[in-house]
Scaffold this active site. Structure first.
Site, PDB file in Angstrom:
ATOM      1  N   LYS A 115      46.870  91.959  -1.165  1.00 14.26           N
ATOM      2  CA  LYS A 115      45.981  91.794  -2.306  1.00 14.26           C
ATOM      3  C   LYS A 115      44.722  92.620  -2.144  1.00 14.26           C
ATOM      4  O   LYS A 115      43.968  92.841  -3.075  1.00 14.26           O
ATOM      5  CB  LYS A 115      45.556  90.310  -2.425  1.00 14.26           C
ATOM      6  CG  LYS A 115      46.688  89.349  -2.531  1.00 14.26           C
ATOM      7  CD  LYS A 115      46.154  87.892  -2.349  1.00 14.26           C
ATOM      8  CE  LYS A 115      47.289  86.978  -2.049  1.00 14.26           C
ATOM      9  NZ  LYS A 115      46.812  85.656  -1.582  1.00 14.26           N
ATOM     10  N   ASP A 148      43.173  99.054   1.108  1.00 13.93           N
ATOM     11  CA  ASP A 148      41.760  98.711   1.346  1.00 13.93           C
ATOM     12  C   ASP A 148      41.272  99.275   2.677  1.00 13.93           C
ATOM     13  O   ASP A 148      40.244  99.945   2.730  1.00 13.93           O
ATOM     14  CB  ASP A 148      41.525  97.195   1.260  1.00 13.93           C
ATOM     15  CG  ASP A 148      42.424  96.371   2.185  1.00 13.93           C
ATOM     16  OD1 ASP A 148      43.313  96.946   2.856  1.00 13.93           O
ATOM     17  OD2 ASP A 148      42.243  95.137   2.237  1.00 13.93           O
ATOM     18  N   ASP A 171      43.662 100.502   9.445  1.00  7.88           N
ATOM     19  CA  ASP A 171      43.173  99.925  10.702  1.00  7.88           C
ATOM     20  C   ASP A 171      44.085 100.415  11.836  1.00  7.88           C
ATOM     21  O   ASP A 171      43.934 101.537  12.311  1.00  7.88           O
ATOM     22  CB  ASP A 171      43.172  98.403  10.534  1.00  7.88           C
ATOM     23  CG  ASP A 171      42.550  97.655  11.688  1.00  7.88           C
ATOM     24  OD1 ASP A 171      41.695  98.201  12.380  1.00  7.88           O
ATOM     25  OD2 ASP A 171      42.925  96.479  11.899  1.00  7.88           O
ATOM     26  N   LYS A 186      39.247 102.783   9.928  1.00  2.00           N
ATOM     27  CA  LYS A 186      38.754 102.444  11.274  1.00  2.00           C
ATOM     28  C   LYS A 186      39.541 103.281  12.277  1.00  2.00           C
ATOM     29  O   LYS A 186      40.501 102.785  12.887  1.00  2.00           O
ATOM     30  CB  LYS A 186      39.006 100.965  11.593  1.00  2.00           C
ATOM     31  CG  LYS A 186      38.218  99.955  10.801  1.00  2.00           C
ATOM     32  CD  LYS A 186      38.526  98.558  11.386  1.00  2.00           C
ATOM     33  CE  LYS A 186      38.109  97.450  10.472  1.00  2.00           C
ATOM     34  NZ  LYS A 186      38.525  96.113  10.942  1.00  2.00           N
ATOM     35  N   PHE A 211      34.806  93.789  11.739  1.00  2.00           N
ATOM     36  CA  PHE A 211      35.582  93.160  10.670  1.00  2.00           C
ATOM     37  C   PHE A 211      34.718  93.020   9.430  1.00  2.00           C
ATOM     38  O   PHE A 211      33.595  92.516   9.505  1.00  2.00           O
ATOM     39  CB  PHE A 211      36.107  91.790  11.122  1.00  2.00           C
ATOM     40  CG  PHE A 211      37.252  91.326  10.288  1.00  2.00           C
ATOM     41  CD1 PHE A 211      38.556  91.726  10.580  1.00  2.00           C
ATOM     42  CD2 PHE A 211      37.032  90.508   9.187  1.00  2.00           C
ATOM     43  CE1 PHE A 211      39.617  91.307   9.792  1.00  2.00           C
ATOM     44  CE2 PHE A 211      38.095  90.090   8.390  1.00  2.00           C
ATOM     45  CZ  PHE A 211      39.389  90.490   8.695  1.00  2.00           C
ATOM     46  N   VAL A 212      35.252  93.485   8.303  1.00  2.00           N
ATOM     47  CA  VAL A 212      34.475  93.447   7.057  1.00  2.00           C
ATOM     48  C   VAL A 212      35.140  92.573   6.003  1.00  2.00           C
ATOM     49  O   VAL A 212      36.362  92.358   6.030  1.00  2.00           O
ATOM     50  CB  VAL A 212      34.261  94.865   6.480  1.00  2.00           C
ATOM     51  CG1 VAL A 212      33.242  95.647   7.285  1.00  2.00           C
ATOM     52  CG2 VAL A 212      35.575  95.620   6.366  1.00  2.00           C
TER      53      VAL A 212
HETATM   54  P1  IMP Z   1      46.784  97.869   9.770  1.00  2.00           P
HETATM   55  O1  IMP Z   1      48.241  97.647   9.581  1.00  2.00           O
HETATM   56  O2  IMP Z   1      46.324  97.376  11.102  1.00  2.00           O
HETATM   57  O3  IMP Z   1      46.321  99.266   9.484  1.00  2.00           O
HETATM   58  O4  IMP Z   1      46.081  96.839   8.811  1.00  2.00           O
HETATM   59  C1  IMP Z   1      45.710  97.080   7.552  1.00  2.00           C
HETATM   60  C2  IMP Z   1      45.377  95.750   6.903  1.00  2.00           C
HETATM   61  O5  IMP Z   1      44.682  94.870   7.783  1.00  2.00           O
HETATM   62  C3  IMP Z   1      44.443  95.952   5.760  1.00  2.00           C
HETATM   63  O6  IMP Z   1      45.127  96.205   4.586  1.00  2.00           O
HETATM   64  C4  IMP Z   1      43.736  94.620   5.701  1.00  2.00           C
HETATM   65  O7  IMP Z   1      44.485  93.704   4.958  1.00  2.00           O
HETATM   66  C5  IMP Z   1      43.698  94.144   7.119  1.00  2.00           C
HETATM   67  N1  IMP Z   1      42.399  94.410   7.745  1.00  2.00           N
HETATM   68  C6  IMP Z   1      42.148  95.254   8.771  1.00  2.00           C
HETATM   69  N2  IMP Z   1      40.847  95.263   9.077  1.00  2.00           N
HETATM   70  C7  IMP Z   1      40.253  94.418   8.214  1.00  2.00           C
HETATM   71  C8  IMP Z   1      38.894  94.012   8.005  1.00  2.00           C
HETATM   72  O8  IMP Z   1      37.937  94.446   8.685  1.00  2.00           O
HETATM   73  N3  IMP Z   1      38.685  93.128   6.998  1.00  2.00           N
HETATM   74  C9  IMP Z   1      39.675  92.625   6.216  1.00  2.00           C
HETATM   75  N4  IMP Z   1      40.955  92.981   6.375  1.00  2.00           N
HETATM   76  C10 IMP Z   1      41.248  93.870   7.361  1.00  2.00           C
END
Ligand code: IMP
Length: 181
Positions: free
Chosen positions: A45, A102, A105, A133, A154-155
């Site tokens: 979402k 969004d 990460d 990030k 974390f945001v």
């Molecule tokens: P990845 O698979 O680790 O790249 O994660 C991506 C997802 O992790 C994003 O779409 C977010 O839903 C969640 N996420 C990662 N860091 C944050 C944060 O700082 N705040 C909120 N959601 C995050």
């Protein structure tokens, strides 16, 4: 709630900074895809609010679709496993697709989605992420359009949650460390 009125939340990006940067991203995309059509694929979402703003900053013809993947649940760090909960509504073969997220990460979510969408043979597949990030990356993946690069914090706000809360904050704030599990 206005986070600038909330002393517990440290402000990262104001709504004005967000609006300015998203407008620039929309202009970049409009220039790159001039005369073509685009499918914006939002990752539910968290990307919903970013997609809504980005779409209105894009001047070329575009349609929307959405996918959903397994989220972090109540924790705020990736478990490493990604699972598709909702697939596309429409085929993307021979379409210009921009995957809208969004936060990039660890890269596991977008890596999974990129591989999954490429199987459907779009004519182009680009990635637009509101935040990046880079220091957290586990899977090598770079976005074509990045709003802001940020440190390993974390945001919340502007669609991003902590245990489903705070998505409606108009500004982006850092989650207070004491709130992290
Ligand atoms: P990845 O698979 O680790 O790249 O994660 C991506 C997802 O992790 C994003 O779409 C977010 O839903 C969640 N996420 C990662 N860091 C944050 C944060 O700082 N705040 C909120 N959601 C995050």
């Amino acid at each position: 709630m206005n986070p600038t009125d909330n002393p517990d939340l440290e402000l990262f990006l104001t709504r004005e900074q967000i609006q300015q940067r998203v407008t620039e991203m929309g202009a970049d995309i409009s220039r790159d895809f001039a005369g073509q059509t685009i499918v914006l694929v939002g990752v539910l979402k968290g990307a919903a609010i970013f997609l809504a703003d980005l779409a209105r900053a894009i001047t070329v013809d575009c349609t929307f679709d959405f996918v959903a993947v397994s989220s972090y649940g109540k924790s705020n760090r990736s478990s490493g496993a990604v699972r598709l909960l909702k697939d596309l509504d429409h085929p993307i073969e021979n379409r210009n697709v921009i995957l809208v997220e969004d936060i990039l990460d660890t890269g596991l979510t977008l890596g999974y989605l990129r591989d999954n969408l490429l199987l459907q043979k779009p004519s182009a597949l680009k990635i637009a992420t509101f935040l990046d990030k880079p220091s957290r990356r586990l899977q090598a993946i770079t976005a074509d359009y990045v709003g802001f690069s940020m440190p390993d914090k974390f945001v919340i706000g502007y669609g991003m949650d902590y245990s489903e809360r705070y998505r409606n904050l108009p500004d982006v704030c850092f989650l207070p460390p004491e709130a992290e599990e």
